[in-house]
Design an enzyme around this catalytic site. Sequence first.
Site, short mmCIF file in Angstrom:
data_model
loop_
_atom_site.label_atom_id
_atom_site.label_comp_id
_atom_site.label_asym_id
_atom_site.label_seq_id
_atom_site.Cartn_x
_atom_site.Cartn_y
_atom_site.Cartn_z
N LYS A 77 19.19 -59.30 31.86
CA LYS A 77 18.52 -60.18 30.89
C LYS A 77 18.44 -59.52 29.52
O LYS A 77 18.78 -60.13 28.50
CB LYS A 77 17.09 -60.52 31.35
CG LYS A 77 17.01 -61.23 32.69
CD LYS A 77 15.59 -61.62 33.07
CE LYS A 77 14.64 -60.45 33.27
NZ LYS A 77 14.91 -59.64 34.48
N ARG A 93 6.93 -65.89 34.84
CA ARG A 93 7.34 -65.29 36.11
C ARG A 93 6.50 -65.76 37.27
O ARG A 93 6.73 -65.33 38.40
CB ARG A 93 7.18 -63.77 36.05
CG ARG A 93 8.30 -63.11 35.33
CD ARG A 93 8.22 -61.61 35.52
NE ARG A 93 8.66 -61.04 34.30
CZ ARG A 93 9.45 -59.99 34.21
NH1 ARG A 93 9.83 -59.36 35.28
NH2 ARG A 93 9.85 -59.57 33.05
N ARG A 103 20.42 -46.91 35.96
CA ARG A 103 19.56 -46.97 34.78
C ARG A 103 18.46 -45.91 34.85
O ARG A 103 18.09 -45.32 33.83
CB ARG A 103 18.94 -48.37 34.65
CG ARG A 103 18.16 -48.54 33.35
CD ARG A 103 17.78 -49.98 33.07
NE ARG A 103 16.63 -50.39 33.84
CZ ARG A 103 16.14 -51.64 33.87
NH1 ARG A 103 16.74 -52.59 33.18
NH2 ARG A 103 15.10 -51.93 34.60
N ARG A 120 13.25 -44.83 33.01
CA ARG A 120 12.12 -45.76 32.93
C ARG A 120 11.18 -45.53 34.11
O ARG A 120 11.62 -45.38 35.25
CB ARG A 120 12.67 -47.19 32.96
CG ARG A 120 11.97 -48.11 31.99
CD ARG A 120 12.64 -49.45 31.96
NE ARG A 120 12.04 -50.39 32.90
CZ ARG A 120 12.31 -51.67 32.93
NH1 ARG A 120 13.17 -52.18 32.07
NH2 ARG A 120 11.74 -52.46 33.79
N ARG A 154 9.55 -54.35 42.93
CA ARG A 154 9.83 -55.33 41.86
C ARG A 154 10.74 -56.44 42.36
O ARG A 154 10.57 -57.61 42.01
CB ARG A 154 10.45 -54.62 40.66
CG ARG A 154 9.40 -53.89 39.81
CD ARG A 154 10.01 -52.78 38.98
NE ARG A 154 10.99 -53.24 38.04
CZ ARG A 154 12.02 -52.49 37.59
NH1 ARG A 154 12.15 -51.24 38.00
NH2 ARG A 154 12.85 -52.99 36.73
P1 ADP Z 1 12.26 -56.25 35.08
O1 ADP Z 1 13.71 -56.33 34.72
O2 ADP Z 1 11.97 -55.27 36.15
O3 ADP Z 1 11.69 -57.56 35.40
P2 ADP Z 1 10.80 -56.10 32.53
O4 ADP Z 1 11.04 -55.09 31.47
O5 ADP Z 1 11.14 -57.49 32.20
O6 ADP Z 1 11.58 -55.57 33.81
O7 ADP Z 1 9.27 -56.03 32.99
C1 ADP Z 1 8.68 -54.79 33.35
C2 ADP Z 1 7.28 -55.00 33.93
O8 ADP Z 1 6.44 -55.62 32.93
C3 ADP Z 1 7.17 -55.93 35.13
O9 ADP Z 1 7.48 -55.29 36.36
C4 ADP Z 1 5.70 -56.36 35.04
O10 ADP Z 1 4.81 -55.37 35.49
C5 ADP Z 1 5.51 -56.52 33.54
N1 ADP Z 1 5.80 -57.90 33.11
C6 ADP Z 1 6.81 -58.30 32.30
N2 ADP Z 1 6.80 -59.63 32.13
C7 ADP Z 1 5.75 -60.10 32.85
C8 ADP Z 1 5.22 -61.37 33.12
N3 ADP Z 1 5.75 -62.49 32.60
N4 ADP Z 1 4.13 -61.47 33.92
C9 ADP Z 1 3.57 -60.39 34.45
N5 ADP Z 1 4.03 -59.14 34.28
C10 ADP Z 1 5.11 -58.99 33.48
#
Ligand code: ADP
Length: 190
Positions: A13, A88, A127, A133, A144
């Site tokens: 993404k 989400r 990654r 990270r 996740r």
């Molecule tokens: P990933 O590709 O693992 O989904 P992101 O960088 O998009 O990684 O998100 C990292 C973390 O940030 C998630 O695992 C969550 O803890 C938090 N997060 C991001 N977006 C949301 C959301 N819409 N609702 C709740 N938590 C979120």
Amino acid sequence: MRLLLMGPPGAGKGTQSAALAAHHHIPAIATGDIFRAQVKERTPLGLTAQGYMDRGEYVPDEVTNAMVAVRLAKPDCTHGFLLDGYPRTVEQAVELDAMLAVAEATLDAVVVLTVDPEELVGRLRRRAELEGRADDTEAVVRRRLEVYAEQTAPLVELYGARGLVREIDGTGTVAEIAARIDEALAQRLA
Ligand code: ADP
């Protein structure tokens, strides 16, 4: 142009969102990036989010929804946006609908990047080595992926019922995937 970009962790993404947003002259808004910036600056929001992120859990809906509402109210979002990683949960999707309704706006499309689970685990492992990270460790990655399957995958059906979903094969080169997204959106918006 109001777009959502969905897909499991590691689907790409973040890689696709910048070019896609630039192409449509809209801001790319990634909730994960906003949370990481807040964690880095040790703001109250960051301190709240960090524990959840480190465990691979979602930050509570009320916290995330409030943060997104503030971001979408900024003037650069008036003519559209690309949301990467939001909504989400069903509750977030309901809240987004409410935010859009206030502005008398609707979503144009939901792009879902699909990649098989084995490939995702491999990508996230690479990654972890490159970027370090905090949430890319093996156990957290597994959590996740589970949380995505439980809480986020159902949104594909919800938006699918509205005819908004375009599922895109997320394997191949970055350029190939970008071309698939452009083609799907051109058909959708024609
Ligand atoms: P990933 O590709 O693992 O989904 P992101 O960088 O998009 O990684 O998100 C990292 C973390 O940030 C998630 O695992 C969550 O803890 C938090 N997060 C991001 N977006 C949301 C959301 N819409 N609702 C709740 N938590 C979120």
